[in-house]
Motif scaffolding. Structure first.
Motif, PDB file in Angstrom:
ATOM      1  N   ALA A 373      58.294  38.254 109.592  1.00 49.79           N
ATOM      2  CA  ALA A 373      59.628  38.254 108.981  1.00 49.79           C
ATOM      3  C   ALA A 373      59.439  38.221 107.471  1.00 49.79           C
ATOM      4  CB  ALA A 373      60.426  37.056 109.452  1.00 49.79           C
ATOM      5  N   ILE A 374      59.718  39.335 106.812  1.00 49.88           N
ATOM      6  CA  ILE A 374      59.472  39.435 105.368  1.00 49.88           C
ATOM      7  C   ILE A 374      60.763  39.633 104.586  1.00 49.88           C
ATOM      8  CG2 ILE A 374      57.121  40.293 105.682  1.00 49.88           C
ATOM      9  CD1 ILE A 374      58.196  43.119 105.080  1.00 49.88           C
ATOM     10  N   GLY A 375      61.894  39.331 105.210  1.00 46.87           N
ATOM     11  CA  GLY A 375      63.177  39.548 104.550  1.00 46.87           C
ATOM     12  C   GLY A 375      63.346  38.729 103.284  1.00 46.87           C
ATOM     13  N   GLY A 376      62.695  37.585 103.195  1.00 37.80           N
ATOM     14  CA  GLY A 376      62.823  36.745 102.013  1.00 37.80           C
ATOM     15  C   GLY A 376      61.866  37.102 100.901  1.00 37.80           C
ATOM     16  N   LEU A 377      61.026  38.104 101.106  1.00 37.82           N
ATOM     17  CA  LEU A 377      60.046  38.501 100.104  1.00 37.82           C
ATOM     18  C   LEU A 377      60.571  39.655  99.257  1.00 37.82           C
ATOM     19  CD1 LEU A 377      56.752  38.535 102.233  1.00 37.82           C
ATOM     20  CD2 LEU A 377      57.781  36.618 100.986  1.00 37.82           C
ATOM     21  N   THR A 378      60.124  39.726  98.024  1.00 39.71           N
ATOM     22  CA  THR A 378      60.406  40.896  97.207  1.00 39.71           C
ATOM     23  C   THR A 378      59.583  42.070  97.726  1.00 39.71           C
ATOM     24  OG1 THR A 378      58.611  40.463  95.658  1.00 39.71           O
ATOM     25  CG2 THR A 378      60.727  39.393  95.202  1.00 39.71           C
ATOM     26  N   ASP A 379      59.902  43.259  97.224  1.00 37.25           N
ATOM     27  CA  ASP A 379      59.118  44.426  97.620  1.00 37.25           C
ATOM     28  C   ASP A 379      57.646  44.232  97.277  1.00 37.25           C
ATOM     29  OD1 ASP A 379      61.431  45.585  98.509  1.00 37.25           O
ATOM     30  OD2 ASP A 379      61.569  47.079  96.916  1.00 37.25           O
ATOM     31  N   ALA A 380      57.394  43.688  96.083  1.00 33.57           N
ATOM     32  CA  ALA A 380      56.002  43.484  95.661  1.00 33.57           C
ATOM     33  C   ALA A 380      55.308  42.456  96.543  1.00 33.57           C
ATOM     34  CB  ALA A 380      55.967  43.049  94.198  1.00 33.57           C
ATOM     35  N   GLN A 381      56.007  41.384  96.897  1.00 37.78           N
ATOM     36  CA  GLN A 381      55.416  40.361  97.754  1.00 37.78           C
ATOM     37  C   GLN A 381      55.168  40.903  99.164  1.00 37.78           C
ATOM     38  OE1 GLN A 381      58.502  37.465  97.230  1.00 37.78           O
ATOM     39  NE2 GLN A 381      57.380  36.323  95.650  1.00 37.78           N
ATOM     40  N   ALA A 382      56.139  41.676  99.680  1.00 42.35           N
ATOM     41  CA  ALA A 382      55.969  42.262 101.009  1.00 42.35           C
ATOM     42  C   ALA A 382      54.794  43.231 101.024  1.00 42.35           C
ATOM     43  CB  ALA A 382      57.252  42.975 101.428  1.00 42.35           C
ATOM     44  N   ALA A 383      54.702  44.061  99.977  1.00 43.91           N
ATOM     45  CA  ALA A 383      53.588  45.003  99.896  1.00 43.91           C
ATOM     46  C   ALA A 383      52.255  44.256  99.817  1.00 43.91           C
ATOM     47  CB  ALA A 383      53.766  45.913  98.689  1.00 43.91           C
ATOM     48  N   ALA A 384      52.240  43.150  99.061  1.00 47.91           N
ATOM     49  CA  ALA A 384      51.001  42.367  98.938  1.00 47.91           C
ATOM     50  C   ALA A 384      50.588  41.780 100.282  1.00 47.91           C
ATOM     51  CB  ALA A 384      51.191  41.258  97.910  1.00 47.91           C
ATOM     52  N   GLN A 385      51.572  41.361 101.094  1.00 48.68           N
ATOM     53  CA  GLN A 385      51.223  40.826 102.417  1.00 48.68           C
ATOM     54  C   GLN A 385      50.616  41.910 103.302  1.00 48.68           C
ATOM     55  OE1 GLN A 385      53.998  38.265 104.411  1.00 48.68           O
ATOM     56  NE2 GLN A 385      53.259  38.801 106.433  1.00 48.68           N
ATOM     57  N   ILE A 386      51.188  43.112 103.239  1.00 43.57           N
ATOM     58  CA  ILE A 386      50.645  44.216 104.036  1.00 43.57           C
ATOM     59  C   ILE A 386      49.208  44.517 103.614  1.00 43.57           C
ATOM     60  CG2 ILE A 386      50.915  46.682 104.542  1.00 43.57           C
ATOM     61  CD1 ILE A 386      53.977  46.207 104.236  1.00 43.57           C
ATOM     62  N   VAL A 387      48.953  44.447 102.310  1.00 41.64           N
ATOM     63  CA  VAL A 387      47.585  44.647 101.811  1.00 41.64           C
ATOM     64  C   VAL A 387      46.662  43.568 102.367  1.00 41.64           C
ATOM     65  CG1 VAL A 387      46.106  44.696  99.775  1.00 41.64           C
ATOM     66  CG2 VAL A 387      48.337  45.822  99.714  1.00 41.64           C
ATOM     67  N   ARG A 388      47.111  42.303 102.315  1.00 37.84           N
ATOM     68  CA  ARG A 388      46.278  41.204 102.815  1.00 37.84           C
ATOM     69  C   ARG A 388      45.987  41.348 104.299  1.00 37.84           C
ATOM     70  NH1 ARG A 388      49.800  38.155  99.553  1.00 37.84           N
ATOM     71  NH2 ARG A 388      50.964  37.464 101.399  1.00 37.84           N
ATOM     72  N   ASP A 389      46.948  41.898 105.036  1.00 40.79           N
ATOM     73  CA  ASP A 389      46.749  42.082 106.478  1.00 40.79           C
ATOM     74  C   ASP A 389      45.817  43.249 106.791  1.00 40.79           C
ATOM     75  OD1 ASP A 389      48.415  39.935 107.003  1.00 40.79           O
ATOM     76  OD2 ASP A 389      50.206  41.181 107.255  1.00 40.79           O
ATOM     77  N   GLY A 390      45.466  44.011 105.776  1.00 44.72           N
ATOM     78  CA  GLY A 390      44.504  45.092 105.967  1.00 44.72           C
ATOM     79  C   GLY A 390      45.003  46.226 106.833  1.00 44.72           C
ATOM     80  N   ILE A 391      46.286  46.554 106.728  1.00 41.18           N
ATOM     81  CA  ILE A 391      46.846  47.634 107.543  1.00 41.18           C
ATOM     82  C   ILE A 391      46.202  48.968 107.159  1.00 41.18           C
ATOM     83  CG2 ILE A 391      48.968  48.909 108.056  1.00 41.18           C
ATOM     84  CD1 ILE A 391      48.790  46.088 109.296  1.00 41.18           C
ATOM     85  N   HIS A 392      45.767  49.707 108.169  1.00 40.81           N
ATOM     86  CA  HIS A 392      45.158  51.015 107.934  1.00 40.81           C
ATOM     87  C   HIS A 392      46.207  52.117 107.858  1.00 40.81           C
ATOM     88  CE1 HIS A 392      41.627  48.974 110.064  1.00 40.81           C
ATOM     89  NE2 HIS A 392      41.251  49.139 108.810  1.00 40.81           N
ATOM     90  N   LEU A 393      47.218  52.045 108.717  1.00 41.84           N
ATOM     91  CA  LEU A 393      48.265  53.071 108.766  1.00 41.84           C
ATOM     92  C   LEU A 393      49.607  52.365 108.854  1.00 41.84           C
ATOM     93  CD1 LEU A 393      48.236  56.383 110.758  1.00 41.84           C
ATOM     94  CD2 LEU A 393      50.237  54.890 110.881  1.00 41.84           C
TER      95      LEU A 393
END
Length: 685
Positions: A373-393
């Motif tokens: 649930a990333i609704g409370g995050l900014t776009d930059a914070q949400a993008a940073a979480q996706i980076v941390r999760d190591g998403i390939h696609l």
């Protein structure tokens, strides 16, 4: 960004360098004049001439930074401004530094620079307004409101700040206050098209559609006029309004022109639709699109493939706001349940304001996924979480639809990004998505030039279906559904904005040629729209009792009543999507025609995937003939219904497991193409 009008701007600076020579002062004045006249090359040369004589000239460094940034050389402009700040700290330098940071998508640094400018004495309404925009973007609504109010206090006549405050109030549900703020903004700047667009949007949200129409007209926002009129079946003068709207797209005359709202215009071409997307993206996310990507395209994918060969899992992320009551995304539930957990690590990123509803809560429990649930995050914070999760696609499921947050994908949080399902068309900006998932019908290879994305083709149909949807629910009686006891039932449960006079005229001809038949439409939810539709059909010789409106129902109840229909009628230029899948699942044949747009070819794709290509016409005359033949030939109609019933168990459209395997193969093909290189569309057979 502001350039001072004279060298006296720097008169009171206390710096260690010698007093400015008259020669440098003259060059600075001339350079500023050229800068204000947008003669950037000349201005740059003059400022560099000063620096050749005095390398510590703060004013020259400052204006050189402004000049470079105006030429979109933001990094070089930033460097010059920071050098000026190292020589002398002042608010105007911090203000202009903030602007260069904003354009590079470095919002947090830009906010800090704006605050520094304010703390150093800058009191400009634009500075407070820009700060408010950044704070709003980062969900800091309390401080954003304070910034907008500071802008208004600094300059009560600054209409833009009143308008931005109104949007903040609207988002918070304070509609009365938002309307008051917008009225004040329009009083101050009655010719501001953007403000009229905002006011029309507020009125449309409040379902005051006639007032919204008037507001959009006042602001000459023709793309919004045509959309709201189509919502209420107000088809008068639409040809002229459509031409004006398309001219706005072609000329780039309007900012924030949402591409989704153009889909009802018959003359919209795929190329123009792509251009609308490009312009919209660069208006809405210009900072993010200019920022350094968080993850380079293709980075690490070769290693990921090698790891997969050794038994590791490919990490797939799905990004959406619609894990609640949303019919289209519900079709994806079966795919998410059937993903191969041994080969794929699936992550769902939900930025919606609603928590998952009962449907999704139940289904999520059976899915091999990780829910974020990333609704409370900014776009930059949400993008940073996706980076941390190591998403390939990363798969964006929204595109240019309601509640979109493509600022996340603009920051490039994954090595490959795919657009799928929510938006039927190109995003127009290559950085927002690398691939678009379609099929040979909706996105034929010959149409590749109409997309900024590379085509990724599913073997049968791009649209998934949910194998766990109820089969043959208890249907109501015809009387309970508001239908007559006898007579052929044509239906179209598409949204009202997809209807138009040309399609309705064909339907009227079908009704006239089929005695005792009726047309069953989804209730538009607006009394004037109902009245206009009845009035139109009466002009075509169809009595109003033969046009019946069906109230909106929950999905399960809708599928139950849908079985009462005999034939679904597709629409153009935008056709049935989930509506078409629903009809076919309920055992109701559909007649379609191939449109020019992705959005007008979905019905043909659905019918192809259930083996009913003979129900797809090449033009609207053929469409009429097929529909009339089905209504007039009970034996053929019965045969088609029998084939459709068999297709629910055998056809690719309803084989969710097969679809999921095909989708996984397509994901792997995309990753392999990125890792190894390749040309042309990606397809699996």
């Amino acid at each position: 960004m502001f350039a001072p009008q004279a060298a006296s701007y720097y008169r009171d600076m206390k710096i260690s360098s010698p007093t400015l020579s008259s020669r440098c002062a003259d060059l600075l004045r001339r350079g500023i004049d050229r800068l204000n006249a947008q003669q950037y090359a000349i201005a740059e040369a003059l400022f560099r001439e000063i620096l050749a004589q005095d390398a510590r000239h703060v004013g020259a460094w400052h204006q050189l930074g402004v000049t470079l940034a105006r030429q979109q050389q933001f990094a070089q402009g930033e460097a010059a401004l920071r050098h000026a700040l190292s020589l002398h700290e002042n608010g105007e330098l911090q203000r202009d530094l903030a602007w260069t940071l904003l354009w590079q998508g470095r919002d947090t640094e830009a906010v800090a620079a704006y605050y520094s400018a304010i703390n150093l004495g800058v009191r400009e309404a634009r500075v407070f307004n820009n700060l408010g925009n950044l704070l709003k973007k980062h969900n800091d609504t309390a401080h954003a409101e304070a910034a907008y109010r500071a802008a208004i206090e600094t300059d009560p006549a600054y209409a833009l700040a009143h308008g931005n405050l109104a949007m903040l109030q609207q988002d918070a549900g304070h509609f009365e206050a938002a309307e008051a703020s917008l009225r004040k903004a329009l009083e101050l700047d009655p010719k501001a098209m953007h403000l009229w667009q905002c006011y029309g949007g507020l009125l449309e949200r409040l379902n005051r559609l006639d007032e919204a129409d008037e507001a959009y007209c006042r602001g000459e926002r023709w793309e919004s006029v045509q959309f709201v009129r189509r919502r209420v079946a107000h088809w008068t003068d639409l040809d002229l309004i459509d031409q004006a709207a398309l001219q706005m797209v072609a000329s780039g005359a309007a900012e924030n022109l949402t591409p989704w709202g153009l889909l009802g215009i018959p003359a919209l071409t795929p190329g123009l639709h792509r251009e609308a997307g490009r312009r919209f993206a660069h208006t809405r996310w210009r900072g993010e699109l200019a920022a350094q990507p968080l993850v380079a395209r293709g980075a690490g994918l070769a290693e990921a493939l090698a790891a997969c060969d050794a038994g590791a899992r490919l990490r797939i992320g799905y990004l959406s706001a619609d894990f609640h009551e949303h019919a289209t995304l519900r079709l994806l539930a079966g795919v998410l349940e059937l993903h191969d957990a041994a080969r794929f690590d699936i992550h769902l990123y939900s930025y919606g304001i609603h928590a998952p509803d009962a449907f999704w809560r139940t289904r999520l429990a059976a899915m091999p996924v990780t829910f974020h649930a990333i609704g409370g995050l900014t776009d930059a914070q949400a993008a940073a979480q996706i980076v941390r999760d190591g998403i390939h696609l990363l798969v964006d499921l929204k595109g240019y639809t309601t509640d979109m947050r493509l600022g996340i994908t603009a920051l490039r949080p994954a090595p490959v990004i795919v657009s799928w399902l929510g938006y039927p068309g190109s995003l127009g900006a290559p950085r927002l998505a690398d691939y678009i998932i379609g099929d040979a019908v909706v996105t034929p290879a010959a149409a590749a030039s109409h997309y900024s994305e590379t085509l990724a083709l599913m073997p049968h149909c791009y649209q998934p279906n949910d194998h766990r949807r109820e089969r043959d629910p208890q249907r109501p009686s015809r009387a309970a559904a508001g239908l007559p006891e006898r007579g052929f039932v044509f239906c179209s449960f598409n949204q009202t904005f997809k209807l138009n006079a040309r399609m309705a005229s064909i339907w009227a001809r079908l009704l006239s040629a089929t005695p005792a038949s009726v047309l069953w439409l989804l209730d538009p939810g607006n009394e004037r729209a109902r009245a206009r539709l009845h009035a139109f059909f009466e002009t075509q010789g169809v009595a109003r009792e033969r046009v019946i409106f069906a109230p909106r129902l929950a999905q399960e109840a809708h599928l139950a009543r849908l079985q009462l229909a005999d034939l679904a009628l597709d629409t153009l230029p935008t056709g049935s999507h989930t509506t078409g899948s629903d009809a076919l699942w309920a055992g109701v044949p559909m007649v379609s025609a191939v449109g020019a747009l992705f959005a007008g070819r979905v019905g043909a794709s659905l019918l192809h995937a259930v083996g009913l290509d003979e129900l797809v016409a090449h033009d609207l005359d053929g469409y009429f003939q097929i529909a009339l033949a089905l209504a007039s030939d009970p034996a053929w109609h019965a045969q088609i219904r029998k084939r459709l019933a068999q297709a629910r168990s055998e056809a690719p459209l309803f084989d969710t497991r097969r679809f999921t395997c095909d989708l996984e193969r397509l994901f792997m093909a995309i990753v392999r193409r990125e890792a190894e290189g390749g040309q042309g569309p990606v397809a699996v057979q």
